[in-house]
Design a protein around this motif. Structure first.
Motif, PDB file in Angstrom:
ATOM      1  N   TYR A  33      21.872  44.106 -72.978  1.00  0.00           N
ATOM      2  CA  TYR A  33      22.837  43.088 -74.047  1.00  0.00           C
ATOM      3  C   TYR A  33      23.818  43.633 -74.708  1.00  0.00           C
ATOM      4  CZ  TYR A  33      19.330  40.207 -72.011  1.00  0.00           C
ATOM      5  OH  TYR A  33      18.134  39.405 -71.031  1.00  0.00           O
ATOM      6  N   GLY A  34      23.803  45.059 -75.047  1.00  0.00           N
ATOM      7  CA  GLY A  34      24.730  45.433 -75.985  1.00  0.00           C
ATOM      8  C   GLY A  34      24.203  46.196 -77.432  1.00  0.00           C
ATOM      9  N   HIS A  35      24.923  46.736 -78.008  1.00  0.00           N
ATOM     10  CA  HIS A  35      24.392  47.307 -79.213  1.00  0.00           C
ATOM     11  C   HIS A  35      25.364  48.090 -80.235  1.00  0.00           C
ATOM     12  CE1 HIS A  35      24.385  50.680 -76.694  1.00  0.00           C
ATOM     13  NE2 HIS A  35      24.493  51.506 -77.500  1.00  0.00           N
ATOM     14  N   THR A  36      25.185  48.071 -81.521  1.00  0.00           N
ATOM     15  CA  THR A  36      25.969  48.813 -82.183  1.00  0.00           C
ATOM     16  C   THR A  36      25.831  50.296 -82.385  1.00  0.00           C
ATOM     17  OG1 THR A  36      26.256  46.891 -83.657  1.00  0.00           O
ATOM     18  CG2 THR A  36      27.050  49.077 -84.705  1.00  0.00           C
ATOM     19  N   ALA A  37      26.902  51.016 -81.824  1.00  0.00           N
ATOM     20  CA  ALA A  37      26.501  52.588 -82.023  1.00  0.00           C
ATOM     21  C   ALA A  37      26.577  53.091 -83.349  1.00  0.00           C
ATOM     22  CB  ALA A  37      27.870  53.100 -81.320  1.00  0.00           C
ATOM     23  N   ALA A  38      26.140  54.180 -83.537  1.00  0.00           N
ATOM     24  CA  ALA A  38      26.004  55.044 -84.924  1.00  0.00           C
ATOM     25  C   ALA A  38      27.379  54.747 -85.598  1.00  0.00           C
ATOM     26  CB  ALA A  38      25.390  56.570 -84.781  1.00  0.00           C
ATOM     27  N   ASN A  39      28.614  55.097 -85.057  1.00  0.00           N
ATOM     28  CA  ASN A  39      29.856  55.122 -85.699  1.00  0.00           C
ATOM     29  C   ASN A  39      30.170  53.526 -86.044  1.00  0.00           C
ATOM     30  OD1 ASN A  39      30.382  54.022 -83.239  1.00  0.00           O
ATOM     31  ND2 ASN A  39      32.231  55.697 -82.827  1.00  0.00           N
ATOM     32  N   GLY A  40      29.204  52.357 -85.607  1.00  0.00           N
ATOM     33  CA  GLY A  40      29.678  51.195 -85.907  1.00  0.00           C
ATOM     34  C   GLY A  40      30.365  50.243 -84.870  1.00  0.00           C
ATOM     35  N   ARG A  41      30.681  51.285 -83.872  1.00  0.00           N
ATOM     36  CA  ARG A  41      31.680  50.512 -82.748  1.00  0.00           C
ATOM     37  C   ARG A  41      30.590  49.923 -81.739  1.00  0.00           C
ATOM     38  NH1 ARG A  41      32.554  52.043 -77.316  1.00  0.00           N
ATOM     39  NH2 ARG A  41      31.352  53.906 -77.624  1.00  0.00           N
ATOM     40  N   TRP A  42      30.974  48.569 -81.349  1.00  0.00           N
ATOM     41  CA  TRP A  42      30.421  47.729 -80.219  1.00  0.00           C
ATOM     42  C   TRP A  42      30.277  48.321 -78.829  1.00  0.00           C
ATOM     43  CZ3 TRP A  42      26.337  44.536 -80.292  1.00  0.00           C
ATOM     44  CH2 TRP A  42      25.866  43.990 -78.949  1.00  0.00           C
ATOM     45  N   VAL A  43      29.233  48.612 -78.437  1.00  0.00           N
ATOM     46  CA  VAL A  43      29.080  49.043 -76.984  1.00  0.00           C
ATOM     47  C   VAL A  43      28.514  47.876 -76.162  1.00  0.00           C
ATOM     48  CG1 VAL A  43      27.817  50.592 -75.411  1.00  0.00           C
ATOM     49  CG2 VAL A  43      28.389  51.322 -77.796  1.00  0.00           C
ATOM     50  N   GLU A  44      29.263  47.231 -75.325  1.00  0.00           N
ATOM     51  CA  GLU A  44      28.863  46.251 -74.198  1.00  0.00           C
ATOM     52  C   GLU A  44      27.850  46.594 -73.632  1.00  0.00           C
ATOM     53  OE1 GLU A  44      29.051  42.553 -73.289  1.00  0.00           O
ATOM     54  OE2 GLU A  44      30.306  43.224 -74.725  1.00  0.00           O
ATOM     55  N   GLY A  45      26.862  45.663 -73.294  1.00  0.00           N
ATOM     56  CA  GLY A  45      25.709  45.655 -72.393  1.00  0.00           C
ATOM     57  C   GLY A  45      26.324  45.827 -70.829  1.00  0.00           C
ATOM     58  N   ILE A  46      25.252  46.356 -70.291  1.00  0.00           N
ATOM     59  CA  ILE A  46      25.688  46.352 -68.612  1.00  0.00           C
ATOM     60  C   ILE A  46      25.260  45.094 -67.843  1.00  0.00           C
ATOM     61  CG2 ILE A  46      25.559  48.831 -68.803  1.00  0.00           C
ATOM     62  CD1 ILE A  46      22.825  48.585 -67.166  1.00  0.00           C
ATOM     63  N   HIS A  47      24.329  44.337 -68.386  1.00  0.00           N
ATOM     64  CA  HIS A  47      23.893  43.022 -68.052  1.00  0.00           C
ATOM     65  C   HIS A  47      23.407  43.035 -66.545  1.00  0.00           C
ATOM     66  CE1 HIS A  47      25.780  41.119 -71.350  1.00  0.00           C
ATOM     67  NE2 HIS A  47      26.741  41.872 -71.153  1.00  0.00           N
ATOM     68  N   ALA A  48      22.330  44.065 -66.388  1.00  0.00           N
ATOM     69  CA  ALA A  48      21.844  44.198 -65.059  1.00  0.00           C
ATOM     70  C   ALA A  48      20.787  43.377 -64.646  1.00  0.00           C
ATOM     71  CB  ALA A  48      21.146  45.761 -64.914  1.00  0.00           C
ATOM     72  N   ILE A  49      20.013  42.918 -65.865  1.00  0.00           N
ATOM     73  CA  ILE A  49      19.164  41.618 -65.843  1.00  0.00           C
ATOM     74  C   ILE A  49      19.667  40.548 -65.205  1.00  0.00           C
ATOM     75  CG2 ILE A  49      17.529  40.180 -67.082  1.00  0.00           C
ATOM     76  CD1 ILE A  49      17.304  42.823 -69.140  1.00  0.00           C
ATOM     77  N   GLU A  50      20.669  40.071 -65.725  1.00  0.00           N
ATOM     78  CA  GLU A  50      21.386  38.965 -65.266  1.00  0.00           C
ATOM     79  C   GLU A  50      21.840  39.139 -63.723  1.00  0.00           C
ATOM     80  OE1 GLU A  50      22.160  39.173 -69.695  1.00  0.00           O
ATOM     81  OE2 GLU A  50      22.071  40.481 -67.909  1.00  0.00           O
ATOM     82  N   ALA A  51      22.034  40.286 -63.381  1.00  0.00           N
ATOM     83  CA  ALA A  51      22.634  40.415 -61.700  1.00  0.00           C
ATOM     84  C   ALA A  51      21.362  40.250 -61.049  1.00  0.00           C
ATOM     85  CB  ALA A  51      22.967  41.759 -62.005  1.00  0.00           C
ATOM     86  N   GLY A  52      20.135  40.252 -61.561  1.00  0.00           N
ATOM     87  CA  GLY A  52      18.801  39.936 -60.547  1.00  0.00           C
ATOM     88  C   GLY A  52      18.532  38.410 -60.865  1.00  0.00           C
ATOM     89  N   GLN A  53      19.337  37.698 -61.795  1.00  0.00           N
ATOM     90  CA  GLN A  53      18.918  36.439 -61.766  1.00  0.00           C
ATOM     91  C   GLN A  53      19.805  35.397 -61.168  1.00  0.00           C
ATOM     92  OE1 GLN A  53      18.904  35.992 -66.139  1.00  0.00           O
ATOM     93  NE2 GLN A  53      16.861  36.403 -66.243  1.00  0.00           N
ATOM     94  N   ALA A  54      20.698  36.044 -60.646  1.00  0.00           N
ATOM     95  CA  ALA A  54      21.958  35.222 -59.810  1.00  0.00           C
ATOM     96  C   ALA A  54      21.617  34.550 -58.780  1.00  0.00           C
ATOM     97  CB  ALA A  54      23.402  36.057 -60.066  1.00  0.00           C
TER      98      ALA A  54
END
Length: 94
Positions: free
Chosen positions: A73-94
């Motif tokens: 789902y994504g997270h904030t890195a140690a430097n404060g930058r947002w890291v977008e999630g890969i959304h693999a779970i959603e790929a399995g729900q489609a």
């Protein structure tokens, strides 16, 4: 008046054609999840934690990596930058 047989759902769920259809759907969903995970390999731990389990009537695809929620789902890195999630779970729900 129409009546349904007792345990009709369980009887249907155990039919070989139904079990084969469920397995085919699971395989297709697992392949979609695997394709997303394979595009985002850093250490290989996420890929190694992907599991597909089947019992008599049910099947589950899961990722056992301890950081799967942040990775997906994504997270904030140690430097404060947002890291977008890969959304693999959603790929399995489609």
């Amino acid at each position: 008046m129409a009546r349904a047989s007792r345990n009709l759902d369980a009887r249907i769920a155990h039919l070989s054609a139904v079990r084969a259809a469920v397995r085919a759907e699971l395989d297709a969903r697992a392949a979609r999840v695997q394709a997303v995970v394979d595009q985002h390999v850093h250490t290989g731990r996420l890929r190694a934690s992907l599991r597909v389990e089947s019992n008599t009537t049910d099947s589950t695809i899961y990722i056992a990596h301890p950081l799967v929620m942040s990775i997906n789902y994504g997270h904030t890195a140690a430097n404060g930058r947002w890291v977008e999630g890969i959304h693999a779970i959603e790929a399995g729900q489609a």
